[in-house]
Every structure is written in C-alpha cells, then in structure tokens.
Design a protein around this motif. Sequence first.
Motif, PDB file in Angstrom:
ATOM      1  N   ALA A  33      12.963  -9.839 -25.830  1.00  0.00           N
ATOM      2  CA  ALA A  33      13.018 -10.342 -27.210  1.00  0.00           C
ATOM      3  C   ALA A  33      13.695 -11.706 -27.274  1.00  0.00           C
ATOM      4  O   ALA A  33      13.241 -12.599 -28.000  1.00  0.00           O
ATOM      5  N   THR A  34      14.763 -11.900 -26.500  1.00  0.00           N
ATOM      6  CA  THR A  34      15.474 -13.176 -26.562  1.00  0.00           C
ATOM      7  C   THR A  34      14.616 -14.300 -26.000  1.00  0.00           C
ATOM      8  O   THR A  34      14.411 -15.338 -26.644  1.00  0.00           O
ATOM      9  N   LEU A  35      14.104 -14.075 -24.805  1.00  0.00           N
ATOM     10  CA  LEU A  35      13.289 -15.112 -24.171  1.00  0.00           C
ATOM     11  C   LEU A  35      12.042 -15.389 -25.013  1.00  0.00           C
ATOM     12  O   LEU A  35      11.675 -16.553 -25.252  1.00  0.00           O
ATOM     13  N   GLY A  36      11.422 -14.316 -25.484  1.00  0.00           N
ATOM     14  CA  GLY A  36      10.204 -14.460 -26.278  1.00  0.00           C
ATOM     15  C   GLY A  36      10.464 -15.209 -27.574  1.00  0.00           C
ATOM     16  O   GLY A  36       9.695 -16.106 -27.942  1.00  0.00           O
ATOM     17  N   THR A  37      11.540 -14.870 -28.268  1.00  0.00           N
ATOM     18  CA  THR A  37      11.843 -15.535 -29.531  1.00  0.00           C
ATOM     19  C   THR A  37      12.139 -17.012 -29.300  1.00  0.00           C
ATOM     20  O   THR A  37      11.606 -17.875 -30.008  1.00  0.00           O
ATOM     21  N   ALA A  38      12.979 -17.297 -28.308  1.00  0.00           N
ATOM     22  CA  ALA A  38      13.337 -18.690 -28.043  1.00  0.00           C
ATOM     23  C   ALA A  38      12.089 -19.507 -27.719  1.00  0.00           C
ATOM     24  O   ALA A  38      11.873 -20.585 -28.283  1.00  0.00           O
ATOM     25  N   ALA A  39      11.262 -18.970 -26.836  1.00  0.00           N
ATOM     26  CA  ALA A  39      10.088 -19.739 -26.421  1.00  0.00           C
ATOM     27  C   ALA A  39       9.090 -19.887 -27.561  1.00  0.00           C
ATOM     28  O   ALA A  39       8.546 -20.975 -27.774  1.00  0.00           O
ATOM     29  N   SER A  40       8.853 -18.805 -28.321  1.00  0.00           N
ATOM     30  CA  SER A  40       7.845 -18.978 -29.374  1.00  0.00           C
ATOM     31  C   SER A  40       8.351 -19.894 -30.476  1.00  0.00           C
ATOM     32  O   SER A  40       7.562 -20.649 -31.046  1.00  0.00           O
ATOM     33  N   LEU A  41       9.651 -19.871 -30.743  1.00  0.00           N
ATOM     34  CA  LEU A  41      10.178 -20.797 -31.742  1.00  0.00           C
ATOM     35  C   LEU A  41      10.024 -22.233 -31.280  1.00  0.00           C
ATOM     36  O   LEU A  41       9.590 -23.105 -32.037  1.00  0.00           O
ATOM     37  N   PHE A  42      10.387 -22.494 -30.024  1.00  0.00           N
ATOM     38  CA  PHE A  42      10.291 -23.859 -29.511  1.00  0.00           C
ATOM     39  C   PHE A  42       8.848 -24.358 -29.596  1.00  0.00           C
ATOM     40  O   PHE A  42       8.579 -25.448 -30.113  1.00  0.00           O
ATOM     41  N   TRP A  44       6.937  -9.783 -17.954  1.00  0.00           N
ATOM     42  CA  TRP A  44       6.359 -11.096 -18.275  1.00  0.00           C
ATOM     43  C   TRP A  44       5.138 -10.977 -19.169  1.00  0.00           C
ATOM     44  O   TRP A  44       4.913 -11.821 -20.024  1.00  0.00           O
ATOM     45  N   ALA A  45       4.388  -9.884 -18.962  1.00  0.00           N
ATOM     46  CA  ALA A  45       3.217  -9.682 -19.826  1.00  0.00           C
ATOM     47  C   ALA A  45       3.658  -9.600 -21.279  1.00  0.00           C
ATOM     48  O   ALA A  45       3.074 -10.236 -22.164  1.00  0.00           O
ATOM     49  N   LEU A  46       4.712  -8.819 -21.532  1.00  0.00           N
ATOM     50  CA  LEU A  46       5.200  -8.662 -22.908  1.00  0.00           C
ATOM     51  C   LEU A  46       5.680  -9.994 -23.459  1.00  0.00           C
ATOM     52  O   LEU A  46       5.426 -10.340 -24.612  1.00  0.00           O
ATOM     53  N   GLY A  55       3.661 -11.932 -26.301  1.00  0.00           N
ATOM     54  CA  GLY A  55       4.502 -12.031 -27.490  1.00  0.00           C
ATOM     55  C   GLY A  55       4.615 -13.460 -27.978  1.00  0.00           C
ATOM     56  O   GLY A  55       4.571 -13.727 -29.180  1.00  0.00           O
ATOM     57  N   ILE A  56       4.760 -14.402 -27.047  1.00  0.00           N
ATOM     58  CA  ILE A  56       4.860 -15.817 -27.432  1.00  0.00           C
ATOM     59  C   ILE A  56       3.554 -16.268 -28.076  1.00  0.00           C
ATOM     60  O   ILE A  56       3.545 -16.891 -29.140  1.00  0.00           O
ATOM     61  N   ALA A  57       2.443 -15.915 -27.436  1.00  0.00           N
ATOM     62  CA  ALA A  57       1.145 -16.365 -27.944  1.00  0.00           C
ATOM     63  C   ALA A  57       0.914 -15.868 -29.362  1.00  0.00           C
ATOM     64  O   ALA A  57       0.482 -16.621 -30.236  1.00  0.00           O
ATOM     65  N   GLY A  58       1.235 -14.597 -29.620  1.00  0.00           N
ATOM     66  CA  GLY A  58       0.971 -14.039 -30.936  1.00  0.00           C
ATOM     67  C   GLY A  58       2.028 -14.406 -31.959  1.00  0.00           C
ATOM     68  O   GLY A  58       1.726 -14.654 -33.119  1.00  0.00           O
ATOM     69  N   LEU A 104      13.176 -17.393 -39.361  1.00  0.00           N
ATOM     70  CA  LEU A 104      12.030 -17.075 -38.500  1.00  0.00           C
ATOM     71  C   LEU A 104      12.490 -16.416 -37.208  1.00  0.00           C
ATOM     72  O   LEU A 104      11.855 -15.480 -36.724  1.00  0.00           O
ATOM     73  N   ALA A 105      13.614 -16.923 -36.673  1.00  0.00           N
ATOM     74  CA  ALA A 105      14.128 -16.357 -35.421  1.00  0.00           C
ATOM     75  C   ALA A 105      14.452 -14.888 -35.622  1.00  0.00           C
ATOM     76  O   ALA A 105      14.103 -14.042 -34.787  1.00  0.00           O
ATOM     77  N   ILE A 106      15.100 -14.569 -36.745  1.00  0.00           N
ATOM     78  CA  ILE A 106      15.466 -13.175 -37.009  1.00  0.00           C
ATOM     79  C   ILE A 106      14.215 -12.308 -37.131  1.00  0.00           C
ATOM     80  O   ILE A 106      14.118 -11.227 -36.547  1.00  0.00           O
ATOM     81  N   LEU A 107      13.238 -12.816 -37.898  1.00  0.00           N
ATOM     82  CA  LEU A 107      12.019 -12.032 -38.093  1.00  0.00           C
ATOM     83  C   LEU A 107      11.290 -11.791 -36.771  1.00  0.00           C
ATOM     84  O   LEU A 107      10.808 -10.698 -36.488  1.00  0.00           O
ATOM     85  N   MET A 108      11.230 -12.848 -35.952  1.00  0.00           N
ATOM     86  CA  MET A 108      10.563 -12.716 -34.649  1.00  0.00           C
ATOM     87  C   MET A 108      11.286 -11.711 -33.771  1.00  0.00           C
ATOM     88  O   MET A 108      10.662 -10.870 -33.131  1.00  0.00           O
ATOM     89  N   PHE A 109      12.605 -11.843 -33.749  1.00  0.00           N
ATOM     90  CA  PHE A 109      13.397 -10.956 -32.898  1.00  0.00           C
ATOM     91  C   PHE A 109      13.192  -9.503 -33.324  1.00  0.00           C
ATOM     92  O   PHE A 109      12.968  -8.627 -32.487  1.00  0.00           O
TER      93      PHE A 109
END
Lengths: 316, 282
Positions: free
Chosen positions: B83-92, B145-147, B151-154, B204-209
């Motif tokens: 969740a942390t890595l995914g949120t950070a990357a998708s936000l960036f 990594w799949a998750l 997760g980032i893409a979506g 947005l970060a909170i919602l994504m997380f």
Amino acid sequence: MAQPISNRKALHEWQLYLFVLPSLLLVLVFAYYPALSAIYHSFFDWTGGDFKQFIRFENFTRALGDKTFWASFITLAILVVANVVKMIPSIFMAVLIHRLTSDRWQYWYRVLLVVPMIVPGLVTLFIWKFFYDPSLGLLNATLDATGIKTLLVALDTNVLQWNVFREGVPIAWLSEPLLIIPSLILWGFPWIGAVGVLIYLAGLQSIGTEVYEAADLDGASSWQKFVYIEFPLIMTQVRLSLILMIIGSLKDFGLQLLLLGDGGGAGGRGMVPGLWMYNRAFTAGEFGYACALGLILFVFILALTWVNNTYVRVEK
Amino acid sequence: MSHASTTSVGRKPSDTLSHIIIWAIFAIELLPFYMMLQMSVKTNTSFMTNPWLPAPPADWQWSNFSYGLGLIGPYIANTVFVATLGTAASLFLAICAAYFFARYRMPGSDILFAMFMFLMLMPGVANIVPLFTLLKSMNLLNTLWALIIVGIAGGQVFAIFVLKNFIEEIPKDLFEAAEIDGASHFQQMRNVVIPMSAPIIGTLAILMFLGKWNDFMLPLIVMRDKELFTLGVGLIYLNGEYVKQWGRIMAAFLIASMPLIIMFLFTMKLFVRGLSGGAVKG
C-alpha cells in the motif's frame, strides 16, 4: 482550462510528454491490453492456456441462453431496487446533521461518520457474517430477545409458507435458499454510507439562513422544508450516487463471493452477473466464455453511463 | 453552516430529538466495532455466557492478541509494503500526468485524457481474466510486485482526473514567474504544483491507501503462497481456517484495523474535510 499552445511552442516543450509517458505505458499494458485481449478471447474456446479454438459468436449465443446468467440479472435487479431504498437513511442522516444548530456537533458527527471507514472493509464484512451465524450470531439473539422471532414464525406459517422461520430452530440466514436475498438486503443495516452523507452535507451547505427564515415565516413544516428546499439542492448528488450505485452493483461481486462462495450460496440464490463471470473463469476454467460475459456486462455499464451523461447533468 | 449561529425559530426545539436519533443510528452503525472490541478479549465460552457486555478486565484474554498478531502480523507487513509503495508511486505518476494535462493543451492531449477517463467506466471484472494470464506470462503471479504495479496502473486514473482540475485552478502567473526564473517543468511541478495542491494530494493519498488496504479481489486471484498474503487474502484465509475461536479472530481483526486507526488519528481533519469538499464529487 489548460492554456492553448501553438504547434511551434509545443514542439519546443516536447519534454512535457515525458510527464505523461509512464502513466500512459502502465495503463496501456495493464488496462487496455487486458481489455482488448478480453474482446479477442471472447470469440474463442479458451481455458487460459496456450490452446484456444476460434468459435465465432458461440460464447455470446451461449450467454443468451444461459439461464444462470439471466437469473443473476433478476437477483441483481432485486438488490438494486433494495439499494435505492437503502439510500434513504443516508439522505435522512445528512438532513438531520445539517439542521443541527451547533457547528461543533456537526463536525463531530462527521468524524463519527468516517469511523466505519477506518475499519478494513473485509473486517466489517466478516463481523457481519458472524452476526448472521445461526447459533452464535447477534441477529438471531436479538430476534429471540425482542420477540420478533415469534412474529416471523407467525408470518411464515400464515402468509409466506416458506418454512424457514420455525419455533425453537435457529434461523439459518445464509444457508436457507429463500433467506439469502433477504440477508443480502438486510446487510449493513442501518445503511449509512459515510461518503454519501458527507457529499449530501456538502450540497446542503449551500442553503443560506435566509431561505430557512423565509420558510419559517411561511409556516413550512420540517417535511415541507425537506421537499421544497433541501431535496432539490442535493438532487444532483443523489442522482450521482444512484448511478454510481447501479454501476457498482453491476461490477461488484465481492460480498457475494465472500459470503456465499463462488456458487452464489444455497440454490445459487445469491448469484449476481459478476460472480457468474468469476465462477466460469476460475471455477470452471472457461476463460473464453467468462470474457464474453464480462463484455456483455461492460456493454450494460457503458449504456448506463451514456444514460447518465445524457439525462443526468452533474455540475462540476 | 452559515445559518448555524442564528437562533431561527422552529428548528431549535427539535435539536434534542435529532441528537437522540443520530446517536441511535450511530449506536447500530458502530455495533460491529463494539463487538469486535469486546469479543477480542473473550474466549468462546465467556462469549457464549455473556455475548453483549464487556468481560470484567480481570478475565481479559490478552493471549488472543499475541495469537492474533502471530496470525496476521506478516500479512500486515506485506500490506504496508504494497500500500505504501503503491500509493507513493501512483500519486507521483498522477501528479506528473495531471501536470501534463493541466499546463498546456498539447497536441493529442485531448485524446490521451479521454483514454484515461474511459478507464473509469471499464468494469474490472471484464479485465480480470486476461490480466491474470498477462501477469502469468510476465512471471508476476504470486508476487507482491504484481499487486503494486497493477495497483499503480489502476489507482492513478481517478487521481489524474481530480488533480488536473485542481492544477488548472492555480494562477498562471505563478508558472510564468517560475519560468522566467528558469525553472524546468519538473521544478515547476515540485515548487509550484505540489505546495499549492498539498491538501488535495493528502486526501487522495488517504483514499488510495484505504483502497489498497481493502483490496482483496486481485490478491485473491494472484497470490498463492501463505507468506506473501496481503491482508485481503489473509483475512479470508483466516476466516475460513479458524472458525471456532472467535476471540482470536476478533483480536486479529482489531490488529488489522490498527494501522488505519492510527493513520486516521493523525489525519482526521484532512480526511473529513477532503471527503466533505469537492474532492470526491467527480
């Protein structure tokens, strides 16, 4: 709006494209490629492996005659109608909170509304499942203690004739075919959706004091204030939640999957279209057929979105 | 809230009744969490003799928690990672893409934007099957990594939509001033866009997380090894496995909620304000 830009300047600013490139690549690979692949494979007899056989429209003609698939739409329709009714408590709650005179309480009630959101959805789901447990669950305990059980038994013997509520026998909410849909409808009582209430509250905030004062002078009752002042103002938000709810119902099947299993529970009464697609793919291994079912669902969602965009105006 | 301070006739007397009704609704609404709390320190037998009221503190079964932590601790670690890595990357990525769409109307940006928006309509269900085979062919099945990548893409799509509208509201002078000072696009993004849209980025970060924390469909399909389970599959697995010891399960549920509760305590204002404002109206 973004600034218009001349072609010469755009050429000069070509590096800007690098900003969108990573997002674009990810979306192409993990969203568009699977979508196109789904369209492609819906014309094949495919079990997920390397072997596949082109069968033209056979998957679609099969879907047209698939009794389970169409029965699942009826179940879905019942649940959607129930979900419309289940939107009322959120609207009611928003109006109640909005009319409070204390700003502080309004704030704290908003905080309380958000509290359920910080418990993982699955945890809430499993606790609710535990409530439905025939011998240990709170639902049966409450019904027994309040005497509602006796009422249900009387209703069953005299009117319904379902033979599901019996004196001295715990009610089997999730394993009695006839009770599966009622259980799904009862799910999440009292049906307060935090996001919904907060969005309605945001809409209600645009009502000025003078409107209420004028209504008071005219001797408007609470109900009249709701019908003539408050409801018209949150109409946009209500319509938006409605359309999102319907699209969500078409897409989601997590609740049914976790609660009832991939067969839709006893007698398949809880089978919804999304779950049937999941079932065909991962239980039966009919990946090609599942792709076709997914496409049919997508067409429904697209049609609904089109209806939404044409008839429901949402101000940004 | 503009009318809140006034003492208008006709609304004030009913406030007590409103409070009572609101509290009654919250009482039922929050019942699952009360049950989770009080059951987490009970054994099955003490629950059956006394299902409703909390047990006396002397009887509390703290061992439920050590047991629960043992069951679910690894899943939480995996989920925090994803969740942390995914949120950070998708936000960036979302900020970058939103900057592209909001700054200029570049040739082709309309089509590209439509491509992103179309994804909001696409049902995940139709994609799941081919996505599964795609991940299989990329050797990503049964990996965290799949998750993260899916997760980032979506996850970025909705954020791009919200952020684009937000960045367009930033006064153009700020960008022009930065440009005159010789700031590159990346510097403009870092020094103008991010400070100006910090609250919305926070929401947005909170919602994504939250979304990633709650996700179970993808993990359920992708993950096989128990050690790699995220909370999504982990909880499902747990619920299937230990049907009898409810106290332990509830303790595990409570532990699974802790990270979100802690996050909520620190970001309550941002959370409530973000959800109340226009952020999620989309």
